[in-house]
Design a protein around this motif. Structure first.
Motif, PDB file in Angstrom:
ATOM      1  N   GLY A  77       0.821  -1.197   0.000  1.00 18.96           N
ATOM      2  CA  GLY A  77       0.000   0.000   0.000  1.00 18.96           C
ATOM      3  C   GLY A  77       0.859   1.253   0.000  1.00 18.96           C
ATOM      4  O   GLY A  77       2.061   1.196  -0.281  1.00 18.96           O
ATOM      5  N   PRO A  78       0.230   2.400   0.340  1.00 19.82           N
ATOM      6  CA  PRO A  78      -1.187   2.508   0.677  1.00 19.82           C
ATOM      7  C   PRO A  78      -2.066   2.655  -0.562  1.00 19.82           C
ATOM      8  O   PRO A  78      -1.633   3.180  -1.581  1.00 19.82           O
ATOM      9  CB  PRO A  78      -1.240   3.775   1.527  1.00 19.82           C
ATOM     10  N   THR A  83      -7.033   0.172   1.803  1.00 20.09           N
ATOM     11  CA  THR A  83      -6.239   0.395   3.014  1.00 20.09           C
ATOM     12  C   THR A  83      -7.097   1.029   4.098  1.00 20.09           C
ATOM     13  O   THR A  83      -6.960   0.709   5.284  1.00 20.09           O
ATOM     14  CB  THR A  83      -5.019   1.269   2.706  1.00 20.09           C
ATOM     15  N   PHE A  99       3.141  -1.430   8.216  1.00 22.20           N
ATOM     16  CA  PHE A  99       2.818  -1.317   6.800  1.00 22.20           C
ATOM     17  C   PHE A  99       4.104  -1.065   6.010  1.00 22.20           C
ATOM     18  O   PHE A  99       4.747  -0.021   6.176  1.00 22.20           O
ATOM     19  CB  PHE A  99       1.829  -0.177   6.570  1.00 22.20           C
ATOM     20  N   ASP A 229      -2.445  -4.983   2.223  1.00 18.61           N
ATOM     21  CA  ASP A 229      -3.579  -4.086   2.448  1.00 18.61           C
ATOM     22  C   ASP A 229      -4.283  -3.636   1.178  1.00 18.61           C
ATOM     23  O   ASP A 229      -5.450  -3.239   1.253  1.00 18.61           O
ATOM     24  CB  ASP A 229      -3.188  -2.884   3.312  1.00 18.61           C
TER      25      ASP A 229
END
Length: 268
Positions: A77-78, A83, A99, A229
């Motif tokens: 991601g994001p 997300t 993340f 994500d």
């Protein structure tokens, strides 16, 4: 744009300097308002000098987790909407994750980068555009890594209320080389593999992903979990997985770099 070792260290130092002392150590964040939530059981400080490479799928050692402790990590991601859905599920259970962001996505969606850190999660790096680093020259690979770091730094620049990005890195596709591993270790950047994953890049339903992931969890009993994500199936599966963790007495560990506490202590 510089692509040498000093560029990486300078970018990380700049990001650390952006954060006020009170927010550098996520362990000191506000308690969960929901008393029945899964919650984050503890914060584990990871020193790259002690744990330069972790994750049993790629390396001989992993993090010092206790039985039934897991670290949640998300790659690639994001990505807006998806997300966001992941962050909503984590927030509902007062859970913190890490993340590993692709620099190009961070550059395209800096607001999402800031949202991730505003919610107390840790950020790691995942290159600029997710290439096969082992297919590039060492110089090209390092430049791609550095560009990803700098993109995250640009997304956070001027946001004094955020927790900084950290010296954590994950190779796309887990395709490392001895030369790149040695370079990252010398620069004080910990490389994260994983202990197991949900295979969420494979087409399946959220229910199928949940069954696969919980089966692997029961076999491993603890470890670093890899998820993605930007995958909608994972975002839709996550609330049920977090409930499963709570119902089966698993505990979530939030990882931060040991240096973050050192900086906090020094600035008080």
């Amino acid at each position: 744009m510089s692509s040498g070792p000093r560029s990486i260290l300078s970018a990380i130092a700049t990001l650390v300097a952006l954060a006020p002392a009170a927010l550098i150590a996520p362990a000191q964040a506000a308690e969960c308002q929901r008393k029945d939530a899964l919650g984050t059981a503890r914060v584990l400080e990871v020193d790259p000098a002690t744990y330069p490479r972790v994750g049993l799928k790629s390396f001989p050692q992993t993090l010092p987790l206790r039985d039934r402790e897991v670290v949640l990590t998300f790659d690639d991601g994001p990505t807006p909407v998806v997300t966001d859905k992941v962050l909503t599920a984590l927030a509902a259970e007062c859970v913190r994750a890490t993340f590993f962001m692709v620099g190009r996505n961070a550059a395209d969606h800096p607001d999402m980068v800031r949202k991730v850190v505003r919610l107390g999660h840790t950020i790691g790096y995942h290159t600029w555009d997710h290439p096969h680093l082992n297919k590039l020259s060492a110089e090209q690979a390092e430049a791609n890594i550095n560009r990803g770091i700098e993109a995250v730094g640009m997304a956070l620049r001027g946001t004094a209320s955020t927790i900084p990005a950290t010296p954590f890195f994950r190779f796309p596709y887990f395709e490392s080389t001895p030369e790149l591993l040695n370079h990252l270790e010398k620069r004080g950047i910990a490389v994260f593999g994983a202990d197991f994953w949900a295979s969420d890049w494979v087409r399946m339903t959220p229910e199928e992903e949940l069954k696969l992931l919980t089966g692997r969890l029961e076999a491993a009993r603890k470890g670093i979990i890899l998820l993605h994500d930007p995958q909608m199936r994972t975002a839709e599966m996550l609330p049920a997985f977090l409930r499963y963790l709570q119902e089966h007495n698993y505990h979530v560990v939030h990882i931060v770099p040991a240096a973050m506490k050192t900086v906090s202590d020094r600035t008080r």
